[in-house]
Design a protein around this motif. Structure first.
Motif, PDB file in Angstrom:
ATOM      1  N   HIS A 145       0.695  -1.271  -0.434  1.00  0.00           N
ATOM      2  CA  HIS A 145      -0.350  -0.173  -0.009  1.00  0.00           C
ATOM      3  C   HIS A 145       0.350   1.263   0.045  1.00  0.00           C
ATOM      4  O   HIS A 145       0.528   2.200  -0.888  1.00  0.00           O
ATOM      5  N   THR A 146       1.832   1.313   0.993  1.00  0.00           N
ATOM      6  CA  THR A 146       3.028   2.617   0.652  1.00  0.00           C
ATOM      7  C   THR A 146       3.332   2.498  -1.038  1.00  0.00           C
ATOM      8  O   THR A 146       3.303   3.728  -1.099  1.00  0.00           O
ATOM      9  N   ALA A 147       3.776   1.398  -1.402  1.00  0.00           N
ATOM     10  CA  ALA A 147       4.261   1.711  -2.964  1.00  0.00           C
ATOM     11  C   ALA A 147       3.015   2.413  -3.463  1.00  0.00           C
ATOM     12  O   ALA A 147       3.328   3.698  -4.717  1.00  0.00           O
ATOM     13  N   VAL A 148       2.180   1.292  -3.481  1.00  0.00           N
ATOM     14  CA  VAL A 148       0.630   2.506  -4.308  1.00  0.00           C
ATOM     15  C   VAL A 148       0.608   3.863  -4.371  1.00  0.00           C
ATOM     16  O   VAL A 148       0.680   3.967  -5.471  1.00  0.00           O
ATOM     17  N   GLU A 149       0.710   3.824  -2.593  1.00  0.00           N
ATOM     18  CA  GLU A 149       0.319   5.370  -3.096  1.00  0.00           C
ATOM     19  C   GLU A 149       1.053   6.581  -3.507  1.00  0.00           C
ATOM     20  O   GLU A 149       0.914   7.737  -4.107  1.00  0.00           O
ATOM     21  N   SER A 150       2.931   6.452  -3.080  1.00  0.00           N
ATOM     22  CA  SER A 150       3.582   6.666  -3.737  1.00  0.00           C
ATOM     23  C   SER A 150       3.657   7.198  -4.923  1.00  0.00           C
ATOM     24  O   SER A 150       4.207   7.901  -5.688  1.00  0.00           O
ATOM     25  N   LEU A 151       3.114   6.036  -5.850  1.00  0.00           N
ATOM     26  CA  LEU A 151       3.272   5.333  -6.489  1.00  0.00           C
ATOM     27  C   LEU A 151       2.162   6.285  -7.832  1.00  0.00           C
ATOM     28  O   LEU A 151       1.830   6.101  -9.566  1.00  0.00           O
ATOM     29  N   GLY A 152       0.807   7.136  -6.568  1.00  0.00           N
ATOM     30  CA  GLY A 152      -0.679   7.565  -7.301  1.00  0.00           C
ATOM     31  C   GLY A 152      -0.907   6.149  -8.097  1.00  0.00           C
ATOM     32  O   GLY A 152      -1.731   6.260  -9.329  1.00  0.00           O
ATOM     33  N   ASP A 153      -0.960   4.684  -7.829  1.00  0.00           N
ATOM     34  CA  ASP A 153      -1.860   3.979  -8.881  1.00  0.00           C
ATOM     35  C   ASP A 153      -3.364   4.108  -8.273  1.00  0.00           C
ATOM     36  O   ASP A 153      -3.246   3.653  -6.769  1.00  0.00           O
ATOM     37  N   ASN A 154      -4.116   4.610  -8.249  1.00  0.00           N
ATOM     38  CA  ASN A 154      -5.365   5.014  -7.252  1.00  0.00           C
ATOM     39  C   ASN A 154      -6.476   3.269  -8.106  1.00  0.00           C
ATOM     40  O   ASN A 154      -7.682   3.597  -6.910  1.00  0.00           O
ATOM     41  N   ASP A 155      -6.098   2.953  -9.129  1.00  0.00           N
ATOM     42  CA  ASP A 155      -7.011   1.766  -8.805  1.00  0.00           C
ATOM     43  C   ASP A 155      -5.971   0.132  -8.286  1.00  0.00           C
ATOM     44  O   ASP A 155      -7.242   0.117  -7.594  1.00  0.00           O
ATOM     45  N   THR A 156      -5.630   0.462  -7.625  1.00  0.00           N
ATOM     46  CA  THR A 156      -4.256  -0.588  -6.535  1.00  0.00           C
ATOM     47  C   THR A 156      -5.665   0.097  -5.440  1.00  0.00           C
ATOM     48  O   THR A 156      -5.421  -0.425  -4.860  1.00  0.00           O
ATOM     49  N   ASP A 157      -5.153   1.220  -5.491  1.00  0.00           N
ATOM     50  CA  ASP A 157      -5.212   1.860  -4.094  1.00  0.00           C
ATOM     51  C   ASP A 157      -6.732   1.397  -3.330  1.00  0.00           C
ATOM     52  O   ASP A 157      -7.575   0.856  -2.203  1.00  0.00           O
ATOM     53  N   ARG A 158      -7.744   2.167  -4.635  1.00  0.00           N
ATOM     54  CA  ARG A 158      -8.763   1.485  -4.223  1.00  0.00           C
ATOM     55  C   ARG A 158      -9.366   0.637  -3.693  1.00  0.00           C
ATOM     56  O   ARG A 158      -9.940  -0.207  -3.124  1.00  0.00           O
TER      57      ARG A 158
END
Length: 136
Positions: A102-115
């Motif tokens: 989740h930290t990696a996803v947020e830092s790269l702005g991956d909104n789909d995976t974040d959701r």
């Protein structure tokens, strides 16, 4: 620290086994017994469905980690998790890996995976939901 079911039950036993002192009478004792009863009720709910919820949660986290191949997050090796302690330990390792993801996803702005991760968190919380009794 999250207490285990045996720790909660031992604590309740010790609270009830402790000799009553004069200052523990009346409203204090009534409240004390109420808290012990509530802890027993919540512990019974956890004993009834807690392990199944954690096993389902483990499978959902594993699936999320395996589906997120874009990120270099290692899914912990599936141990022979058949005891409650081993299932909990596996859950802790999977949660740590999910936090890294989740930290990696947020830092790269991956909104789909974040959701998808946020939806997983909601699913995990719903699986562990305990019901409080109605107020008298």
């Amino acid at each position: 620290m999250t207490p285990t079911l045996p720790e909660i039950l031992r604590g309740n036993f010790m609270s009830l086994a402790q000799p009553q002192t004069p200052d523990m009478a009346g409203d204090f004792m009534t409240s004390r017994i109420g808290v012990i009863a509530l802890l027993n009720l919540l512990a019974a709910q956890d004993a009834e469905r807690g392990t199944a919820a954690i096993v389902a949660e483990n499978a959902a986290i594993e699936s999320m980690l395996q589906a997120s191949t874009t990120y270099a997050v290692v899914c912990p090796d599936p141990a022979n998790a058949i005891t409650p302690a081993a299932i909990d330990a596996r859950n802790a390792a999977l949660r740590r890996a999910l936090i890294v993801l989740h930290t990696a996803v947020e830092s790269l702005g991956d909104n789909d995976t974040d959701r998808r991760i946020l939806a997983l968190y909601a699913l995990m919380a719903a699986g562990r939901r305990l019901e409080l009794p109605p107020l008298p």
